[in-house]
Design a protein around this motif. Structure first.
Motif, PDB file in Angstrom:
ATOM      1  N   GLY A   1      21.034  86.209  -7.508  1.00 23.45           N
ATOM      2  CA  GLY A   1      21.235  87.660  -7.404  1.00 23.45           C
ATOM      3  C   GLY A   1      19.946  88.460  -7.429  1.00 23.45           C
ATOM      4  O   GLY A   1      18.955  88.051  -8.039  1.00 23.45           O
TER       5      GLY A   1
ATOM      6  N   ASP B   1      14.032  88.849  -2.898  1.00 23.55           N
ATOM      7  CA  ASP B   1      13.915  88.425  -1.497  1.00 23.55           C
ATOM      8  C   ASP B   1      14.236  89.584  -0.545  1.00 23.55           C
ATOM      9  O   ASP B   1      13.745  89.602   0.582  1.00 23.55           O
ATOM     10  CB  ASP B   1      14.795  87.212  -1.186  1.00 23.55           C
ATOM     11  CG  ASP B   1      16.193  87.314  -1.768  1.00 23.55           C
ATOM     12  OD1 ASP B   1      16.345  87.039  -2.963  1.00 23.55           O
ATOM     13  OD2 ASP B   1      17.119  87.691  -1.033  1.00 23.55           O
TER      14      ASP B   1
ATOM     15  N   ASP C   1      21.540  89.404  -0.200  1.00 23.97           N
ATOM     16  CA  ASP C   1      20.792  88.359  -0.918  1.00 23.97           C
ATOM     17  C   ASP C   1      20.720  87.142  -0.003  1.00 23.97           C
ATOM     18  O   ASP C   1      21.675  86.841   0.694  1.00 23.97           O
ATOM     19  CB  ASP C   1      21.523  88.003  -2.211  1.00 23.97           C
ATOM     20  CG  ASP C   1      20.950  86.746  -2.835  1.00 23.97           C
ATOM     21  OD1 ASP C   1      19.720  86.696  -3.026  1.00 23.97           O
ATOM     22  OD2 ASP C   1      21.717  85.800  -3.094  1.00 23.97           O
TER      23      ASP C   1
ATOM     24  N   ASP D   1      19.275  83.938  -1.080  1.00 23.13           N
ATOM     25  CA  ASP D   1      18.977  82.631  -1.688  1.00 23.13           C
ATOM     26  C   ASP D   1      19.940  82.230  -2.812  1.00 23.13           C
ATOM     27  O   ASP D   1      19.615  81.363  -3.620  1.00 23.13           O
ATOM     28  CB  ASP D   1      17.518  82.590  -2.192  1.00 23.13           C
ATOM     29  CG  ASP D   1      17.349  83.321  -3.511  1.00 23.13           C
ATOM     30  OD1 ASP D   1      18.152  84.246  -3.788  1.00 23.13           O
ATOM     31  OD2 ASP D   1      16.435  82.961  -4.264  1.00 23.13           O
TER      32      ASP D   1
ATOM     33  N   ASP E   1      15.126  83.826  -6.553  1.00 25.52           N
ATOM     34  CA  ASP E   1      14.322  84.974  -6.148  1.00 25.52           C
ATOM     35  C   ASP E   1      15.167  86.243  -6.284  1.00 25.52           C
ATOM     36  O   ASP E   1      16.171  86.400  -5.599  1.00 25.52           O
ATOM     37  CB  ASP E   1      13.897  84.755  -4.686  1.00 25.52           C
ATOM     38  CG  ASP E   1      12.976  85.843  -4.170  1.00 25.52           C
ATOM     39  OD1 ASP E   1      12.727  86.818  -4.907  1.00 25.52           O
ATOM     40  OD2 ASP E   1      12.508  85.713  -3.026  1.00 25.52           O
ATOM     41  N   ALA E   2      14.740  87.141  -7.141  1.00 21.56           N
ATOM     42  CA  ALA E   2      15.483  88.392  -7.357  1.00 21.56           C
ATOM     43  C   ALA E   2      14.975  89.509  -6.462  1.00 21.56           C
ATOM     44  O   ALA E   2      15.464  90.635  -6.522  1.00 21.56           O
ATOM     45  CB  ALA E   2      15.386  88.811  -8.822  1.00 21.56           C
TER      46      ALA E   2
HETATM   47 CA    CA Z   1      17.985  86.507  -4.322  1.00 17.14          CA
END
Ligand code: CA
Length: 681
Positions: free
Chosen positions: A334, A425, A329, A331, A422-423
């Motif tokens: 999660g 990215d 991840d 950002d 952002d889920a």
């Molecule tokens: Ca993320």
């Protein structure tokens, strides 16, 4: 004036005839468009303004690149006009938050130019009616409105790509779980909503037309599995879709009208197609989402699309798909897919895996006679802050996360609780710094192929589960996953000595063993389990016994269910669902016989959703007295949560009862229970 046009349009609509433009409508194409835009005040009702001219900067898609190590087998016979789409809705909000995009040479570029160079020929954008609260704070997810579509449409058109406009007909995310009516349309009669939807669609598209945007397709609804815009009857849903479709035909007669559903594995697509036919919807494309983690096999996808195409004569395509290239991840928010996700994983989470997925979906659509594949949010990377707090500020200010805290007023149960960044990215085609990944070349390479030598890209992780007392033998080979997704067995050396293994196999526990195969690190997960003393622990006998369910609250559905996709293991699980609030309260338990004196541990698993306030726990009772409980959570589909009660001190002659207690207050609460274990500690 705008309101007057809308009113007149509504009158025309209610009179039973679609608004006919008074001048012949042409799709704005390069060189054909008129020079300037007239003031809208001079337009008659239904008349379109003259489109502006967007100066084209056409790029030629790159062909094969020397030195590209991605293995790609060409999809044979792919038509020249096969649609390779990219949903890029989040881009303007990301750019406002400071995100920049770079091409393979490290040069900063308009991300739409990078997409065009890599073979993308259609850009998709979601459009919400009004994703803002009364103070003007955006709900997030790009705060996407028709203005977003205008900006993205201009840039897509500039680089020679068509625009796919995805109307959700909601003020925020519409998907199979929610299809909420826009605030301004709440409480309207179906007739009024139909008129409002027509006017809104017409005006939105007229704005794109006036701007000279090259619109190739318009979706009337997003993942409308039996609901849209607050309506749940097919007669109502199709009436609204038809209003949207009429507006598309009036403004962009050359564009395709698309409907969009999710869950091709559900078996419901023929029914959807039949309903559209019964109610006479005028459309061109029957589209689906296909996320391989949850949406069944590629064979099923091909079969379902081919069946719909044969039955309806319509075009079919994949309107959303994506695949993770890493489990990291980037950002502090999660991701939907992580290393811990218990989902179907047909390919390694690598750039080559991402390419193999896209290639396979393209082949599956081609095999069904479909017209295209659109990737979802391949440009949605993190906003780049050094902490969650830093990112959170940007998400709130620019709507660059999936939801902001302001969305709570409209969507309190989901966005209101879980708002963040952002889920996906790790499913983009750009790294955290905005640099394009090699895998974006797949769109070009799928046409031409890239027949480079196969390489091992990763090793399959190995799971070894033994029951206490069983012999432990570690495997001598481990499978390498080759770049074409084939497997080659490599000899492996495990870094563990015999003494340690003997010790581990003599006690319940989990261990990780590392090793070497080729020049890669191999991983083996060893699990030594106690003998499971429950009968029918995973419900695989297909009968309740010896489980006993006590339906304390009068829950409508409380029963065994056979569905592998909803089971933790095997095919069967226990299911509950209630359409009414405050009805779900039950226990599900068994009392195993023949136990000997000792200390026991009990575990059971649950997943579900829409439960509102829930009280859920695993429990153990001795002679009817509770001796231990373990609270459990119900969060979302396929998010399994375990409850473990340990230290249950049992003496022969007592009755031990183990089970799960569930109580929820929300209407529509549902869940699945599976895989219980009772073992000596
Ligand atoms: Ca993320």
């Amino acid at each position: 004036m705008k309101k007057l046009i809308a009113l007149l349009l509504a009158v025309l609509l209610l009179a039973g005839c679609a608004a006919e433009p008074t001048n012949p409508v042409q799709t704005p194409e390069s060189g054909k468009a008129a020079e300037s835009t007239e003031a809208p005040e001079t337009l008659a009702p239904g008349e379109l303004p003259k489109p502006a001219v967007i100066e084209r900067e056409l790029v030629s898609p790159q062909g094969k690149l020397e030195g590209c190590g991605l293995y790609v087998k060409a999809v044979e016979g792919l038509p020249e006009d096969f649609i390779f789409g990219m949903d890029a809705s989040q881009v303007p909000a990301l750019e406002a938050s400071g995100v920049k995009y770079y091409d393979a040479a490290g040069e900063e570029k308009d991300v739409f130019q990078i997409l065009a160079e890599n073979g993308v020929n259609m850009i998709r954008v979601r459009v919400w009616n009004d994703p803002f609260d009364a103070q003007g704070h955006g709900y997030g997810g790009g705060n996407c409105t028709i203005d977003t579509a205008l900006e993205i449409g201009r840039r897509a058109t500039k680089y020679g790509m068509k625009l796919l406009v995805d109307f959700h007909y909601s003020d925020f995310w519409a998907d199979p779980g929610k299809q909420m009516v826009p605030k301004a349309w709440a409480g309207m009669s179906l007739e009024d909503k139909e008129a409002a939807l027509f006017s809104y669609t017409w005006e939105s598209l007229a704005a794109l037309y006036a701007a000279g945007v090259d619109v190739g397709m318009v979706q009337v609804g997003n993942e409308t599995n039996g609901a849209m815009c607050g309506e749940t009857e097919w007669s109502a849903i199709t009436r609204l879709m038809a209003a949207g479709s009429r507006a598309v035909r009036a403004v962009f007669p050359e564009a395709k009208v698309a409907v969009h559903f999710a869950n091709p594995e559900s078996g419901r697509y023929p029914t959807y197609a039949t309903n559209l036919k019964i109610y006479g919807l005028d459309y061109d494309v029957f589209g689906t989402s296909y996320y391989p983690y949850w949406h069944g096999t590629l064979e099923n996808l091909t079969g379902v699309l081919a069946q719909v195409k044969a039955a309806t004569g319509k075009d079919v395509m994949v309107l959303e798909t994506s695949y993770a290239w890493t489990t990291e991840d980037s950002d502090f928010s999660g991701n939907t897919i992580s290393a811990d996700s218990v989902v179907d994983q047909p390919y390694p989470y690598t750039p080559q895996g991402q390419v193999n997925h896209l290639r396979a979906v393209t082949q599956a659509v081609q095999d069904a006679g479909g017209i295209g594949v659109c990737y979802w949010e391949g440009t949605w990377i993190g906003v780049g802050g050094a902490s969650r707090e830093e990112n959170q500020k940007l998400w709130e200010q620019y709507g660059s996360g999936w939801a902001s805290s302001y969305a709570a007023e409209y969507d309190p149960d989901d966005a209101g609780k879980w708002y963040g960044g952002d889920a996906v990215d790790n499913q983009a085609f750009f790294d955290a710094g905005g640099r394009v990944l090699e895998s974006l070349m797949a769109f070009n390479l799928i046409r031409y192929g890239n027949d480079v030598a196969l390489e091992a890209q990763s090793l399959e992780e190995i799971q070894v589960r033994i029951t206490l007392g069983d012999p432990l033998n570690l495997p001598e080979t481990v499978n390498a996953v080759m770049t074409d997704n084939s497997r080659v067995a490599l000899p492996v050396e495990w870094n563990v000595d015999a003494e340690t293994l003997e010790e581990w196999s003599a006690a319940v526990g989990s261990h990780e063993i590392r090793g070497k195969a080729g020049d890669m690190e191999a991983v083996l997960h060893l699990s030594v389990e106690g003998v499971n003393l429950l009968e029918n622990p995973s419900f695989e006998t297909g009968a309740d016994a010896p489980w006993v369910a006590d339906n304390l609250g009068g829950c409508k559905e409380l029963m065994l269910e056979q569905k592998a996709g909803d089971s933790l293991t095997g095919e069967w699980h226990y299911h509950f669902w209630s359409p009414d609030a405050d009805k779900v309260e039950f226990t599900l338990e068994q009392s195993p016989a023949g136990l000997r004196t000792g200390s026991y541990s009990f575990t059971i698993h649950i997943m579900g959703g829409d439960c509102g306030e829930a009280e859920v726990y695993a429990y153990a009772k001795l002679d009817g007295q509770t001796v231990g409980t373990a609270p459990m959570e119900i969060t979302a589909w396929n998010e399994w949560h375990a409850g473990t009660v340990s230290g249950i001190r049992y003496t022969e002659g007592q009755t031990l009862t183990v089970g799960v207690y569930v109580k929820t207050n929300a209407a529509g609460a549902w869940g699945k229970i599976d895989d219980a274990v009772l073992s000596l500690e």
